[in-house]
Scaffold this active site. Structure first.
Site, PDB file in Angstrom:
ATOM      1  N   HIS A 141      32.946  43.052  16.995  1.00 21.28           N
ATOM      2  CA  HIS A 141      33.112  42.620  18.350  1.00 21.28           C
ATOM      3  C   HIS A 141      34.350  41.978  18.488  1.00 21.28           C
ATOM      4  CE1 HIS A 141      32.122  42.477  22.384  1.00 21.28           C
ATOM      5  NE2 HIS A 141      32.538  41.292  22.532  1.00 21.28           N
ATOM      6  N   LYS A 176      24.208  42.884  23.522  1.00 21.64           N
ATOM      7  CA  LYS A 176      24.826  44.158  23.381  1.00 21.64           C
ATOM      8  C   LYS A 176      24.938  44.347  21.823  1.00 21.64           C
ATOM      9  CE  LYS A 176      28.042  43.065  26.427  1.00 21.64           C
ATOM     10  NZ  LYS A 176      28.815  42.711  27.416  1.00 21.64           N
ATOM     11  N   SER A 212      25.277  37.409  26.672  1.00 21.07           N
ATOM     12  CA  SER A 212      25.572  38.850  27.014  1.00 21.07           C
ATOM     13  C   SER A 212      26.228  39.499  25.650  1.00 21.07           C
ATOM     14  CB  SER A 212      26.873  38.443  28.074  1.00 21.07           C
ATOM     15  OG  SER A 212      27.843  39.789  28.172  1.00 21.07           O
ATOM     16  N   ASP A 262      22.177  43.132  31.338  1.00 24.31           N
ATOM     17  CA  ASP A 262      23.622  42.691  31.198  1.00 24.31           C
ATOM     18  C   ASP A 262      24.616  43.350  32.073  1.00 24.31           C
ATOM     19  OD1 ASP A 262      25.663  40.850  29.914  1.00 24.31           O
ATOM     20  OD2 ASP A 262      26.535  42.904  29.356  1.00 24.31           O
ATOM     21  N   ARG A 313      28.228  37.949  37.733  1.00 23.45           N
ATOM     22  CA  ARG A 313      29.014  36.872  37.194  1.00 23.45           C
ATOM     23  C   ARG A 313      30.445  37.109  37.694  1.00 23.45           C
ATOM     24  NH1 ARG A 313      28.088  37.005  31.047  1.00 23.45           N
ATOM     25  NH2 ARG A 313      29.662  35.355  31.069  1.00 23.45           N
TER      26      ARG A 313
HETATM   27  N1  URA Z   1      32.409  39.846  27.293  1.00 20.98           N
HETATM   28  C1  URA Z   1      31.127  40.123  27.252  1.00 20.98           C
HETATM   29  O1  URA Z   1      30.634  41.167  26.583  1.00 20.98           O
HETATM   30  N2  URA Z   1      30.464  39.226  27.940  1.00 20.98           N
HETATM   31  C2  URA Z   1      30.748  38.153  28.467  1.00 20.98           C
HETATM   32  O2  URA Z   1      29.992  37.217  29.082  1.00 20.98           O
HETATM   33  C3  URA Z   1      32.078  37.776  28.442  1.00 20.98           C
HETATM   34  C4  URA Z   1      32.971  38.553  27.565  1.00 20.98           C
END
Ligand code: URA
Length: 422
Positions: free
Chosen positions: A80, A185, A181, A159, A166
């Site tokens: 990621h 994922k 977050s 999320d 957010r």
């Molecule tokens: N990327 C994400 O997936 N979540 C966040 O909170 C910030 C960046």
């Protein structure tokens, strides 16, 4: 339990139990807790933070808010990136790692960045399919070793809803919320081995090193608490990664990298991240893994795997389009390039149409900016600095020149990999 008492408790600096956090997430998802109440709660977290235990618990609650992908394939690897300008790493990294017999089942986003996300970029390859059924996905991972699609299934709905809030309430920058977050994922996509490329700098989510280290340590702790092999690589994003900033031009640069002709910074990053993923997944030393990644980049196996992967998803790399109009900008100054402002270059690429401002905007995959030089290079007057590829929307020479600063003193090339936390 009620939300007002829980907000009050947080305001007093008290910790919330897992049950209390679950109450908030569940009731926000089902609409009982309203946006304005959740916004007050998120603001408290943004200001006062969460404890490590609360963050691990919140991640677990978010993770279980939807499906968790289980392809029944052992030892998958995933990567990621927190996102940066010119970040085409995945497109070269995924086939390189797959060429070492590490299986990758990756979901990527479209993104609201200055350019498209990985999925947008890959769509500049004619015919490339970015969605498939779960069975097709699984078969491709088993047969080719690699499949990459847009989001599928109902992973981490909590999320999705919380992140959208957010985004409009100034709470995106909370380290604890970012960690939960991202990690919810990553955990939901089911890989055992996870590498996170955490970008730091002007074009990145996190600008300062201390904050980046805190975030990295937190994500590593969450990963370990969930029995994952995890490493967080802190990388510089003060200048764009590589030379190309756009969509199709970034794919071409990733292909060049797989052919051993890529920019030095991108090539080094791909080798390092690839080695970390291979070392974790194959249970070999990092040195051995480095040797193997370098070997597969130079002997053509990584590029072969790329071709196999793109073909499996219906793509044809012979016909990647670049905008017909171009303008090359030359330097009005002489000296060493001191900085190339990644954020501003990203914004200019978006002005050309390479990125979105809102999620329904259509992007132009063919436009962008190709830099001719990097920080530390010596430039004479009239040397080429960058080429703009454009269609209807254009930017000015002055706008692009303002992204560069020069100095008479020699400038060291910035260190790309700042730290590795695992
Ligand atoms: N990327 C994400 O997936 N979540 C966040 O909170 C910030 C960046």
């Amino acid at each position: 339990m009620n939300i007002l008492d829980l907000i009050d408790k947080k305001e007093k600096g008290e910790k919330l139990t897992k049950e209390q956090l679950k109450y908030i997430v569940d009731n926000y998802l089902n609409g009982t807790i309203k946006d304005y109440q959740m916004s007050a709660f998120l603001t408290e977290i943004d200001i006062l933070g969460l404890s490590e235990e609360e963050t691990i618990n919140l991640t677990d609650i978010m993770l279980h808010s939807g499906e968790i992908l289980n392809l029944g394939i052992d030892n998958l690897a995933d990567k990621h990136s927190t996102g940066g300008v010119g970040d085409k790493t995945t497109i070269a990294l995924a086939p390189l790692v797959a060429s070492l017999n590490v299986k990758i089942a990756k979901m990527s986003g479209r993104g609201l960045g200055h350019t498209g996300g990985t999925i947008d970029k890959l769509e500049s390859i004619q015919g490339f399919k970015t969605s498939m059924s779960l069975d097709e996905f699984k078969n491709q991972v088993n047969e080719v070793g690699l499949a990459l699609v847009g989001q599928m299934g109902n992973l981490v709905p909590a999320d999705k809803k919380i992140y959208a809030l957010r985004d409009v309430t100034g709470t995106v920058d909370s380290i604890d919320l970012i960690a939960s977050s991202i990690m919810s994922k990553k955990l939901a996509s089911g890989a055992k081995n996870i590498v996170i490329d955490l970008k730091i700098g002007s074009g990145a989510l996190v600008e300062n090193l201390e904050e980046a280290k805190t975030l990295a340590n937190l994500m590593v702790k969450i990963g370990k608490a969930n029995n994952k092999n995890i490493a967080c690589v802190l990388t510089n994003m003060d200048e764009p990664l590589g030379y190309a900033v756009g969509n199709s031009i970034e794919v071409i640069e990733a292909i060049d990298t797989l052919k051993g002709k890529g920019p030095e910074d991108l090539t080094n990053l791909v080798i390092k991240l690839g080695a970390i993923m291979a070392s974790m997944s194959l249970n070999i030393t990092l040195d051995k893994a480095l040797e193997k990644t370098k070997e597969n980049l130079s002997n053509g196996k990584a590029y072969q795997k790329f071709q196999e992967w793109i073909k499996a998803q219906g793509g044809d790399i012979k016909n990647i389009q670049i905008a017909k109009n171009s303008q090359t900008i030359t330097s009005k100054k002489e000296g060493y390039i001191k900085s190339i402002n990644a954020l501003e270059i990203g914004k200019l690429a978006r002005k050309l149409g390479a990125g979105r401002l809102s999620k329904d905007d259509k992007i132009d995959l063919t436009v962008g900016i190709i830099l001719k030089h990097k920080v530390g290079d010596y430039i004479k007057k009239n040397d080429e600095l960058a080429t703009i590829f454009y269609n209807e929307k254009q930017i000015t020479e002055k706008q692009l020149l303002s992204c560069f600063t020069f100095t008479e003193e020699k400038v060291e090339k910035p260190k790309l990999i700042i730290d590795i936390i695992k």
